[in-house]
Design an enzyme around this catalytic site. Structure first.
Site, PDB file in Angstrom:
ATOM      1  N   PHE A 279       0.858  -1.138  -0.075  1.00  6.52           N
ATOM      2  CA  PHE A 279      -0.266  -0.008   0.064  1.00  6.52           C
ATOM      3  C   PHE A 279       0.682   1.304  -0.152  1.00  6.52           C
TER       4      PHE A 279
ATOM      5  N   ASP B 158      13.214 -11.767  -1.059  1.00  7.49           N
ATOM      6  CA  ASP B 158      12.274 -11.280   0.535  1.00  7.49           C
ATOM      7  C   ASP B 158      13.921 -10.560   1.134  1.00  7.49           C
TER       8      ASP B 158
ATOM      9  N   ALA C  85       6.736  -4.756   5.423  1.00 10.12           N
ATOM     10  CA  ALA C  85       6.382  -5.588   6.467  1.00 10.12           C
ATOM     11  C   ALA C  85       5.236  -6.834   6.218  1.00 10.12           C
TER      12      ALA C  85
ATOM     13  N   THR D  64       6.224   3.314  12.979  1.00 14.25           N
ATOM     14  CA  THR D  64       4.670   3.133  12.976  1.00 14.25           C
ATOM     15  C   THR D  64       4.311   4.014  13.778  1.00 14.25           C
ATOM     16  N   ASP D  65       3.064   5.042  14.625  1.00 12.27           N
ATOM     17  CA  ASP D  65       3.123   5.151  15.801  1.00 12.27           C
ATOM     18  C   ASP D  65       2.990   4.147  16.855  1.00 12.27           C
ATOM     19  N   GLU D  66       2.548   3.166  16.725  1.00 13.25           N
ATOM     20  CA  GLU D  66       1.532   1.824  17.131  1.00 13.25           C
ATOM     21  C   GLU D  66       3.251   1.806  18.936  1.00 13.25           C
TER      22      GLU D  66
ATOM     23  N   TYR E  84       1.902  -7.495  16.015  1.00 15.68           N
ATOM     24  CA  TYR E  84       2.641  -6.542  14.961  1.00 15.68           C
ATOM     25  C   TYR E  84       3.876  -4.881  15.805  1.00 15.68           C
TER      26      TYR E  84
ATOM     27  N   SER F 170       6.893  -6.402  17.048  1.00 14.53           N
ATOM     28  CA  SER F 170       7.972  -6.772  16.202  1.00 14.53           C
ATOM     29  C   SER F 170       8.245  -5.027  15.378  1.00 14.53           C
ATOM     30  N   LYS F 171       7.356  -4.373  14.998  1.00 14.82           N
ATOM     31  CA  LYS F 171       8.227  -2.903  14.708  1.00 14.82           C
ATOM     32  C   LYS F 171       9.161  -2.423  15.699  1.00 14.82           C
TER      33      LYS F 171
ATOM     34  N   PRO G 269     -18.371  -3.995   9.662  1.00 16.41           N
ATOM     35  CA  PRO G 269     -18.255  -4.294  11.257  1.00 16.41           C
ATOM     36  C   PRO G 269     -17.161  -4.015  12.013  1.00 16.41           C
TER      37      PRO G 269
ATOM     38  N   ASP H  47     -14.621  -6.770  20.503  1.00 15.55           N
ATOM     39  CA  ASP H  47     -13.117  -6.058  19.979  1.00 15.55           C
ATOM     40  C   ASP H  47     -12.302  -6.657  19.876  1.00 15.55           C
ATOM     41  N   ARG H  48     -11.396  -6.417  18.938  1.00 17.67           N
ATOM     42  CA  ARG H  48      -9.462  -6.727  19.148  1.00 17.67           C
ATOM     43  C   ARG H  48      -9.470  -6.788  20.047  1.00 17.67           C
ATOM     44  N   PRO H  49      -8.926  -8.132  20.637  1.00 18.51           N
ATOM     45  CA  PRO H  49      -7.697  -7.916  22.084  1.00 18.51           C
ATOM     46  C   PRO H  49      -6.154  -7.788  22.667  1.00 18.51           C
TER      47      PRO H  49
HETATM   48  P1  NAD Z   1       1.332  -4.120   3.344  1.00 18.21           P
HETATM   49  O1  NAD Z   1       1.439  -4.639   3.878  1.00 18.21           O
HETATM   50  O2  NAD Z   1       0.243  -2.815   2.382  1.00 18.21           O
HETATM   51  O3  NAD Z   1       2.378  -3.845   2.243  1.00 18.21           O
HETATM   52  C1  NAD Z   1       3.903  -4.859   2.503  1.00 18.21           C
HETATM   53  C2  NAD Z   1       4.441  -4.837   1.363  1.00 18.21           C
HETATM   54  O4  NAD Z   1       5.632  -5.624   2.204  1.00 18.21           O
HETATM   55  C3  NAD Z   1       3.677  -5.785   0.179  1.00 18.21           C
HETATM   56  O5  NAD Z   1       4.522  -5.579  -0.500  1.00 18.21           O
HETATM   57  C4  NAD Z   1       4.955  -7.246   0.807  1.00 18.21           C
HETATM   58  O6  NAD Z   1       4.860  -7.866  -0.599  1.00 18.21           O
HETATM   59  C5  NAD Z   1       5.356  -6.518   1.494  1.00 18.21           C
HETATM   60  N1  NAD Z   1       6.708  -7.760   2.125  1.00 18.21           N
HETATM   61  C6  NAD Z   1       6.230  -8.402   3.433  1.00 18.21           C
HETATM   62  N2  NAD Z   1       6.633  -8.946   4.199  1.00 18.21           N
HETATM   63  C7  NAD Z   1       7.942  -8.973   2.464  1.00 18.21           C
HETATM   64  C8  NAD Z   1       9.700  -9.591   2.466  1.00 18.21           C
HETATM   65  N3  NAD Z   1       9.932 -10.178   3.903  1.00 18.21           N
HETATM   66  N4  NAD Z   1      10.903  -9.268   2.078  1.00 18.21           N
HETATM   67  C9  NAD Z   1      10.184  -8.862   1.175  1.00 18.21           C
HETATM   68  N5  NAD Z   1       8.609  -7.536   0.600  1.00 18.21           N
HETATM   69  C10 NAD Z   1       7.807  -8.630   2.304  1.00 18.21           C
HETATM   70  O7  NAD Z   1       1.825  -2.733   4.277  1.00 18.21           O
HETATM   71  P2  NAD Z   1       1.549  -1.210   4.737  1.00 18.21           P
HETATM   72  O8  NAD Z   1       0.384  -0.491   5.002  1.00 18.21           O
HETATM   73  O9  NAD Z   1       2.223  -0.716   3.167  1.00 18.21           O
HETATM   74  O10 NAD Z   1       3.044  -0.491   5.515  1.00 18.21           O
HETATM   75  C11 NAD Z   1       3.867  -0.185   4.973  1.00 18.21           C
HETATM   76  C12 NAD Z   1       4.636   0.282   5.850  1.00 18.21           C
HETATM   77  O11 NAD Z   1       4.808   1.017   6.532  1.00 18.21           O
HETATM   78  C13 NAD Z   1       5.499  -1.520   6.836  1.00 18.21           C
HETATM   79  O12 NAD Z   1       6.619  -1.055   7.428  1.00 18.21           O
HETATM   80  C14 NAD Z   1       4.168  -0.582   8.553  1.00 18.21           C
HETATM   81  O13 NAD Z   1       4.628  -1.213   9.445  1.00 18.21           O
HETATM   82  C15 NAD Z   1       4.726   1.106   7.901  1.00 18.21           C
HETATM   83  N6  NAD Z   1       2.940   1.941   8.895  1.00 18.21           N
HETATM   84  C16 NAD Z   1       2.445   1.354   8.075  1.00 18.21           C
HETATM   85  C17 NAD Z   1       1.427   2.780   8.684  1.00 18.21           C
HETATM   86  C18 NAD Z   1      -1.016   1.934   7.580  1.00 18.21           C
HETATM   87  O14 NAD Z   1      -1.257   2.926   8.862  1.00 18.21           O
HETATM   88  N7  NAD Z   1      -0.165   1.186   6.443  1.00 18.21           N
HETATM   89  C19 NAD Z   1       1.420   3.636   8.971  1.00 18.21           C
HETATM   90  C20 NAD Z   1       2.670   3.742   9.824  1.00 18.21           C
HETATM   91  C21 NAD Z   1       3.423   2.651   9.806  1.00 18.21           C
HETATM   92  O1  DAU Z   2      -1.194   3.596  13.208  1.00 16.21           O
HETATM   93  C1  DAU Z   2      -0.980   2.871  12.206  1.00 16.21           C
HETATM   94  C2  DAU Z   2      -1.247   2.155  11.757  1.00 16.21           C
HETATM   95  O2  DAU Z   2      -2.334   1.660  11.433  1.00 16.21           O
HETATM   96  C3  DAU Z   2      -0.428   0.731  10.969  1.00 16.21           C
HETATM   97  O3  DAU Z   2       1.086   0.720  11.750  1.00 16.21           O
HETATM   98  C4  DAU Z   2      -0.775  -0.413  10.388  1.00 16.21           C
HETATM   99  O4  DAU Z   2       0.147  -1.102  10.066  1.00 16.21           O
HETATM  100  C5  DAU Z   2      -1.925  -0.359  10.204  1.00 16.21           C
HETATM  101  O5  DAU Z   2      -2.781  -1.207   9.554  1.00 16.21           O
HETATM  102  C6  DAU Z   2      -2.795   0.784  10.943  1.00 16.21           C
HETATM  103  O6  DAU Z   2      -3.436  -0.287  12.875  1.00 16.21           O
HETATM  104  P1  DAU Z   2      -4.838  -0.464  12.985  1.00 16.21           P
HETATM  105  O7  DAU Z   2      -4.828  -1.347  13.471  1.00 16.21           O
HETATM  106  O8  DAU Z   2      -4.894   1.173  13.263  1.00 16.21           O
HETATM  107  O9  DAU Z   2      -5.592  -0.002  11.516  1.00 16.21           O
HETATM  108  P2  DAU Z   2      -7.318  -1.154  11.107  1.00 16.21           P
HETATM  109  O10 DAU Z   2      -7.285  -0.363   9.612  1.00 16.21           O
HETATM  110  O11 DAU Z   2      -6.558  -2.301  11.064  1.00 16.21           O
HETATM  111  O12 DAU Z   2      -8.024  -0.681  12.477  1.00 16.21           O
HETATM  112  C7  DAU Z   2      -8.343   0.975  12.368  1.00 16.21           C
HETATM  113  C8  DAU Z   2      -9.356   0.854  13.660  1.00 16.21           C
HETATM  114  O13 DAU Z   2     -10.370   0.031  13.111  1.00 16.21           O
HETATM  115  C9  DAU Z   2      -8.546   0.128  14.551  1.00 16.21           C
HETATM  116  O14 DAU Z   2      -8.809   0.619  15.536  1.00 16.21           O
HETATM  117  C10 DAU Z   2      -9.543  -1.304  14.596  1.00 16.21           C
HETATM  118  C11 DAU Z   2     -10.862  -0.617  13.794  1.00 16.21           C
HETATM  119  N1  DAU Z   2     -11.200  -1.586  13.467  1.00 16.21           N
HETATM  120  C12 DAU Z   2     -10.686  -2.096  12.521  1.00 16.21           C
HETATM  121  C13 DAU Z   2     -11.157  -3.277  11.347  1.00 16.21           C
HETATM  122  C14 DAU Z   2      -9.941  -3.804  10.411  1.00 16.21           C
HETATM  123  C15 DAU Z   2     -12.832  -1.863  13.546  1.00 16.21           C
HETATM  124  O15 DAU Z   2     -13.421  -1.908  13.933  1.00 16.21           O
HETATM  125  N2  DAU Z   2     -13.062  -2.919  12.267  1.00 16.21           N
HETATM  126  C16 DAU Z   2     -12.189  -3.392  11.672  1.00 16.21           C
HETATM  127  O16 DAU Z   2     -13.174  -4.078  10.926  1.00 16.21           O
END
Ligand code: NAD
Ligand code: DAU
Length: 378
Positions: free
Chosen positions: A16, A64, A88, A137-139, A163, A166-167, A218, A307-309
């Site tokens: 993404f 990889d 990741a 990530t902020d997590e 998750y 690990s980050k 959901p 809820d998510r654990p």
């Molecule tokens: P995503 O899951 O959409 O994409 C992850 C990508 O990494 C995929 O293309 C996957 O094929 C690749 N990948 C996974 N394992 C791999 C490996 N072992 N070797 C090579 N490629 C591999 O993730 P995203 O949401 O685009 O997040 C990207 C980064 O940004 C992550 O590090 C995530 O922790 C961080 N991040 C995400 C968010 C968010 O809101 N999505 C916010 C803050 C930080």
């Molecule tokens: O804060 C940054 C993080 O944001 C990134 O590091 C992660 O990679 C990214 O996946 C995201 O994590 P969240 O857990 O916050 O995102 P998610 O979209 O899974 O969920 C957003 C919020 O919505 C969270 O409070 C859980 C809730 N949720 C999520 C799903 C998938 C629901 O209520 N219903 C759902 O079906």
């Protein structure tokens, strides 16, 4: 001192944020070489980069980040001076069901990448000009109460999900490689992104595709969990600033100053979807199951589920450091960004149908087959 990249290795560039970043970078800096290294897991789609196939400076390596030789060769082949590390496992729910994959990719993978960068840039090339940017990530900071101040770069790490842990571990490894070996690293910790190419297991794209299919929306628990939402293009702009102007060894928080409870997101999106159907009657033929096709609101699909654990209650980012030191500013308002995102999903039905087929479906079946949990609704 300003870093001037010429040749980038983008890990996870088929996912993404990575794909959005690659498009952003090639549009802005067409003379730079960009090599994407991606394992193409369920979340990585080569299709996200299809339009770049003809670009003279673009190359894709199916590999990889746990494979030292592949990384070292990619670094040497393109004389890479900048790694932007997105690769990741990124979905919190998946980390709850299967943490091992997160340790493998996020901890061991990041460490292998660091080792390869050190071997090529520091050991072989005798400290060539380079930068290793780690996307985090902020997590990692844990959860906030309603009155707590937003996360700062100095907030102690307190990750709550596998998750996030690990980050956090990967952030520490990056820090250690700077401190011990002098690797030129930067790290950015960003809040929740949304926008094009977002895999429909995450909240916003999941809501969109479920509305179109007339499936339940959901909401985990009471839906009052708060996230700080940022358009992915603003995140890319922030990373660009950190890569070029950030100081070695530093971390920068990136956020949207846009805290919203989940229920607000759900309600907002339902309203936008109802409106778009009202103004575009042809959508009714494409999506006969969507409630607005029959004059009803998508809000009728809202369903509170278990809820998510360990669900973190609130995240909020203080991005003052990036704003003051790097001139970072989010540019896309949440209302515009959500509308653009909804329009993108309506225009790219083939994309989301395809990415949701295959191994993703198998995973949902395996873990949620018999449950009335959110995944069972997909
Ligand atoms: P995503 O899951 O959409 O994409 C992850 C990508 O990494 C995929 O293309 C996957 O094929 C690749 N990948 C996974 N394992 C791999 C490996 N072992 N070797 C090579 N490629 C591999 O993730 P995203 O949401 O685009 O997040 C990207 C980064 O940004 C992550 O590090 C995530 O922790 C961080 N991040 C995400 C968010 C968010 O809101 N999505 C916010 C803050 C930080
Ligand atoms: O804060 C940054 C993080 O944001 C990134 O590091 C992660 O990679 C990214 O996946 C995201 O994590 P969240 O857990 O916050 O995102 P998610 O979209 O899974 O969920 C957003 C919020 O919505 C969270 O409070 C859980 C809730 N949720 C999520 C799903 C998938 C629901 O209520 N219903 C759902 O079906």
């Amino acid at each position: 001192m300003t870093h001037q990249p010429q040749s980038l290795l983008v890990t996870g560039g088929a996912g993404f944020i990575g794909a959005n970043f690659v498009h952003y970078w090639i549009q802005r800096y067409p003379a730079h070489r960009v090599t994407v290294l991606d394992a193409l897991t369920y979340a990585g789609n080569i299709e996200n980069l299809a339009s770049l196939r003809e670009q003279p400076h673009f190359r894709f390596v199916h590999g990889d980040i746990r494979d030292f030789d592949t990384i070292a060769q990619a670094l040497r082949d393109a004389a890479v001076d900048t790694i932007v590390h997105f690769a990741a496992e990124s979905h919190v729910d998946r980390s709850i069901h299967g943490p091992d994959a997160f340790i493998d990719a996020n901890v061991l993978g990041t460490h292998t990448l660091l080792k390869a960068a050190k071997a090529v840039w520091l050991d072989r090339d005798n400290r060539a000009v380079h930068r290793f940017h780690h996307v985090s990530t902020d997590e990692v900071y844990g959860t906030l109460g309603p009155e707590d101040p937003p996360f700062e770069e100095t907030t102690p790490y307190a990750p709550n999900s596998p998750y996030a842990a690990s980050k956090a571990a990967s952030d520490h490894l990056v820090r250690a490689y700077h401190h011990t070996y002098g690797l030129n690293t930067t790290t950015s910790n960003c809040s929740n992104n949304y926008g094009p190419y977002h895999f429909p297991e995450k909240l916003i794209p999941l809501l969109i595709v479920n509305m179109l299919a007339g499936k339940p929306l959901p909401v985990y628990g009471d839906g009052q969990q708060v996230r700080d939402w940022l358009h992915v293009e603003d995140h890319c702009r922030g990373i660009d600033r950190v890569i070029r102007h950030g100081n070695a060894g530093e971390t920068y928080n990136i956020g949207g100053n846009n805290e919203r409870p989940n229920m607000e997101i759900v309600t907002l999106l339902c309203g936008l979807m109802d409106d778009v159907f009202r103004h575009t009657p042809a959508l009714g033929e494409r999506f006969p199951q969507a409630p607005p096709t029959e004059g009803r609101s998508c809000a009728e699909l809202i369903t509170h589920v278990t809820d998510r654990p360990g669900h973190d209650r609130r995240y909020a980012i203080n991005a003052q450091k990036a704003m003051q030191a790097l001139g970072y500013r989010p540019e896309i308002t949440f209302e515009d960004g959500l509308q653009q995102t909804l329009a993108w999903y309506l225009e790219n039905e083939t994309w989301w149908r395809r990415v949701m087929a295959g191994s993703y479906r198998d995973w949902v079946d395996l873990h949620y087959r018999d449950q009335t949990s959110p995944e069972a609704t997909r």
